[in-house]
Structures are given as C-alpha cells and as structure tokens.
Design an enzyme around this catalytic site. Structure first.
Site, PDB file in Angstrom:
ATOM      1  N   GLN A 176       4.794  -4.514  -1.635  1.00 59.06           N
ATOM      2  CA  GLN A 176       4.865  -4.218  -0.210  1.00 59.06           C
ATOM      3  C   GLN A 176       4.032  -2.985   0.136  1.00 59.06           C
ATOM      4  OE1 GLN A 176       5.972  -5.593   2.491  1.00 59.06           O
ATOM      5  NE2 GLN A 176       5.795  -3.849   3.884  1.00 59.06           N
ATOM      6  N   GLU A 177       4.053  -1.997  -0.762  1.00 53.35           N
ATOM      7  CA  GLU A 177       3.353  -0.740  -0.508  1.00 53.35           C
ATOM      8  C   GLU A 177       1.847  -0.853  -0.723  1.00 53.35           C
ATOM      9  OE1 GLU A 177       4.405   1.976   0.716  1.00 53.35           O
ATOM     10  OE2 GLU A 177       6.574   2.015   0.503  1.00 53.35           O
ATOM     11  N   SER A 178       1.455  -1.449  -1.840  1.00 55.69           N
ATOM     12  CA  SER A 178       0.040  -1.382  -2.221  1.00 55.69           C
ATOM     13  C   SER A 178      -0.595  -2.713  -2.614  1.00 55.69           C
ATOM     14  CB  SER A 178      -0.114  -0.426  -3.413  1.00 55.69           C
ATOM     15  OG  SER A 178       0.483  -0.988  -4.584  1.00 55.69           O
TER      16      SER A 178
ATOM     17  N   TYR B  49       9.955  -3.898   6.710  1.00 56.23           N
ATOM     18  CA  TYR B  49       9.725  -3.412   5.347  1.00 56.23           C
ATOM     19  C   TYR B  49      10.799  -3.956   4.407  1.00 56.23           C
ATOM     20  CZ  TYR B  49       9.182   0.136   1.624  1.00 56.23           C
ATOM     21  OH  TYR B  49       9.005   0.792   0.433  1.00 56.23           O
TER      22      TYR B  49
END
Length: 483
Positions: free
Chosen positions: A298-300, A425
């Site tokens: 999700q972040e990167s 998120y």
C-alpha cells in the site's frame, strides 16, 4: 441467557414428563451442532483454526446459549440438508437463501443479510446482458437457490438451458469459467465479492435475481424452542452492533472492486514478493508478515526507492522522524525499512486502549499509521458524541471523513484531517492482506487441517493463542466434526 432459561422452563412445563424440548436438550448436553458448507463465506480452516462468517456467527450463538459449538461441515449442498432432516444437526448456517421452496420445508430464523445472484463469465468474452444473450454452456450447483431460480425463469424463457452439477460448488464452477470449460455460472454477490480478489478475470454479465434474504434453517419436525432462541439471539446481535461489526469484518472492505489494482497486486505477488518475503517473515514475529507485506505494498508497491512529495521514503514509506525513533539509519535499505515499519505498527497496536478487541484494534492501529493517533482519537470522540461505539472500526470509519468538515473538526483537539484517506488506506490493506492470506493457504495441504470420519469426542480443540492477523486473540473452543 435469561430468555433461554425462561423458554426452557415454559416449554418443559408444557411437555409430557419424559419429553424434552430441543433447546433444553442442547443446554443439558452442553453443545449445539451446526451444519454448514466449506467455503469462503461460511466455514474454512486457517493455520490458527476455524473461521468464516457463518462459523463466527454460530460461535456467538453457542456462547449466547453457554454451550460449545460442534461444526458438522459438508462439501456439497446435497449432503447438507439430509443432516438437518435426520437430526444430525440442530440448524443450518451456510449462507442459504430463504427461497419459497425452503420456506415450505423448513422453519427460518430472522434474516441477517441480503444477496443477489450474479451471472458471471470470463473477462474478454462477449458480455451477456440478458437471458436471451446467453450463447454457451451454463452450469450451476444442483439443488441450490441458483438452480431453483433458473427453473422459475424457465417458465417464461423456453430457450433457457443449463446443467446442474452435484460435484462442483460455486468456487469450483468459477474456476471452470476461467479455464473456459464452461461459459457461465451463477454466484451469490457476497461470494463473488470475495472471489474476485483472487480471480479478477471473473466478470459480471447481469443480475439474474435481485436481492433475497439469507437465513439459518431449522427443522419443522422439532418444537419451536430452538427457533424461539434464534429469534431472541438475532434480536440481540442486531441491536448491539455485533452483526454489523461481523459483516464489516468479512465484507466491509470488499464492497468496491478494482480490476486493474487487483491484477497489478497479483502480478506483484508473483514477480516482486519472492525477493522480499524472507525479510517480511524475518521481522514478522510480533506482527504477521503478510500484514507487513500488505502495508508495504500500500505504501510503496514494494519499491525500495519509493518517495512521496511529503518526504516519506522506502519500502514502508517512513518519515525521517519516525525512522529515527525506530533506530533506522537508512530508509532506502530494504531490511531496515521493514524492521522499522514492523516496530512502528506494533507500537501503534500497543497504543490502542486494551478494551478495544481484535480485529478492530488492528484497523485502528493502521488508521493511526496513516493519519496519526490524535486524529483517530478525534474521530472516536465524534463517534461517541453521536451515540456510536468508539471502539468499533465499522462505526469510527464512517466518522473519520467528518474531520474534513469545519463544523466537526473545529471542536476537535487536532483539527482538520483528510479523514477519508485513512479509511481507504485501511480497507486497501485489508484487501491485500486477504489475498496474501488466501494465496498462502493454497500451499497448506487440506489433509493437515481436516480430519474425516473422526468421532466428535476426539475432535475437541483446546483454546490456544492465535498468531494470525487478529494477533494474539484467543481462538475459540470448537469441536469441528464430519459425519
């Protein structure tokens, strides 16, 4: 339990001296038996034990009665109803639609969900939009609500032709569609929402039947005591939010389907994850490695050199202050970043009030990871002011977006926040985690977790500490059985 004891007393008072009511018999023997189906919406086995929407709801009913739960699972619906007819189980909880035929043959508990029937096909093929447009092989599972509906539609659609299989369930038929062995099948909307996370090429042609109610079934041959207790039980779980929270746990994060994102994630699992999985596993001692991997994606998108305009960097996209707090010298070092992310999410989990149960505790921690602990608490306070439960994610997530509105955030401690972002998120991470969990489970041989033809007494499972996504939540006392 006061209602249960009252029902037992009233019914036993009306029964002949040697006749015991169905509910009283359950209470006296200390367990209730439920017939269900193996499947993603009903009952399945994870590494830590049984799970599934129907299983968890049935477990809550057993707890409500103060007895143990005995699960009698079946692979096919053909094997399910005979268990109820013969008295081998006390009721059926298997995501069954309350069809007219079933209403005639069985007593029905209060409905707990609605599903529609979808006709599906493989993406890339010609989309059928009506029954008249079907031009291929349609197969459904025999003696299901799908087969019952098709028989009804046949009365006004002479050309409608289909086959019924007693061997294949809904998920197996989806695979047949993907393998192009058949052209179409029918699946309930809730099961489809789950399955499309793993099989994104399954596409919806059209809704072949509008929403119908799901309900547990009880034999009409028994007295009404079990049905009466189910009416009271569903009244409670509707009123206290238990059913809402359980529905959110299994379905709340999969209401929207994004084909491109799902395909990209599955491709990344195949091509990128093998390189980083050992590192996730190494630092997944206190937090499930699959959760760390889901957060990282999700972040990167598992890019070690990722960087945002806000200055966060690396696999876990840590801020510079957070990296320093976690003892990380280089955010671009894969292992350091994952180690730092694992420590930070564990800190967020530990920071949540102890009274918040899992999995809500984890969803709150993830939201804090994204928007900050202060803003999350502001949303929980708003929830409480509005009469909601501030310890349930399903209620707080509907208030987080209010932090964008001045009339709400001006009364909070930390002020304005883009509250819709932590909601998206968390839901994204939940979807990624579910897919990773499912793919990980495919490597587990079913023989390792299911014992066939074993007496109920030999299958008693003692409570143990779970180490899954729900993280150290004591697992249920269960006695799964097969007939």
């Amino acid at each position: 339990m006061s209602f249960v004891l009252l029902v037992c007393a009233l019914i036993s008072g009306c029964q002949p001296v040697n006749q015991v009511s169905g509910l009283q018999r359950i209470i006296e023997r200390g367990y209730v038996t439920v017939g269900t189906l193996y499947g993603p919406t009903s009952y399945y086995i994870e590494a830590e034990g049984p799970t599934g929407f129907e299983y968890e709801l049935a477990k809550k009913y057993a707890d409500y009665l103060g007895v143990k739960l005995v699960v009698v699972p079946a692979y096919h619906i053909d094997d399910l109803f005979p268990k109820l007819d013969s008295g081998d189980v006390d009721f059926l909880a298997a995501g069954l639609a309350a069809t007219n035929k079933r209403l005639q043959e069985y007593s029905v508990a209060p409905s707990y969900d609605n599903v529609s029937q979808k006709l599906v096909y493989k993406q890339g093929k010609v989309r059928p939009r009506t029954l008249q447009a079907l031009n291929g092989k349609l197969v459904v599972t025999a003696r299901t609500s799908h087969a019952e509906n098709l028989a009804k539609l046949k009365r006004t659609n002479d050309h409608l032709i289909w086959e019924e299989s007693s061997e294949l369930d809904a998920e197996e038929l989806l695979l047949k569609v993907l393998e192009e062995e058949i052209d179409y099948t029918v699946i309930d909307s809730n099961a489809l929402a789950i399955s499309r996370r793993y099989y994104p090429e399954i596409s919806i042609g059209f809704t072949i039947k509008q929403e119908e109610k799901l309900a547990w079934l009880v034999s009409k041959e028994n007295d009404t005591s079990i049905l009466a207790s189910l009416v009271e039980f569903f009244g409670e779980v509707h009123h206290d939010g238990t059913l809402l929270a359980l529905d959110d746990k299994y379905y709340g994060h999969i209401e929207q389907f994004n084909y491109v994102d799902t395909r990209m994630f599955i491709k990344a699992i195949e091509e990128k994850l093998p390189k980083y999985q050992p590192i996730f596993e190494k630092h997944g001692q206190e937090v499930d490695w699959k959760l760390l991997a889901a957060i990282s994606y999700q972040e990167s998108h598992w890019n070690p050199n990722a960087r945002s305009h806000t200055g966060v960097r690396g696999m876990m996209m840590l801020t510079l202050p957070t990296a320093k707090q976690m003892g990380i010298k280089s955010r671009l070092d894969v292992e350091q970043s994952i180690r730092g992310g694992a420590k930070y999410i564990k800190r967020m989990i530990d920071k949540m009030p102890e009274r918040i149960p899992y999995p809500d505790r984890l969803w709150f921690a993830l939201a804090s990871y994204n928007v900050g602990f202060g803003h999350l608490n502001d949303a929980r306070i708003i929830t409480q002011r509005q009469g909601g439960d501030p310890d349930r994610w399903v209620e707080v997530k509907s208030r987080l977006p209010l932090l964008k509105q001045k009339k709400y955030y001006k009364k909070t401690k930390y002020g304005y926040a883009r509250g819709d972002e932590p909601v998206n998120y968390v839901e994204n991470i939940r979807r990624y985690y579910d897919t990773l969990e499912w793919m990980d489970q495919q490597s587990i041989d079913e023989e390792d977790v299911i014992v066939e033809d074993t007496p109920v007494e030999a299958l008693s499972v003692e409570p143990k500490e779970a180490t899954s996504l729900e993280n150290n939540k004591p697992s249920s006392v269960v006695e799964p059985a097969s007939s």
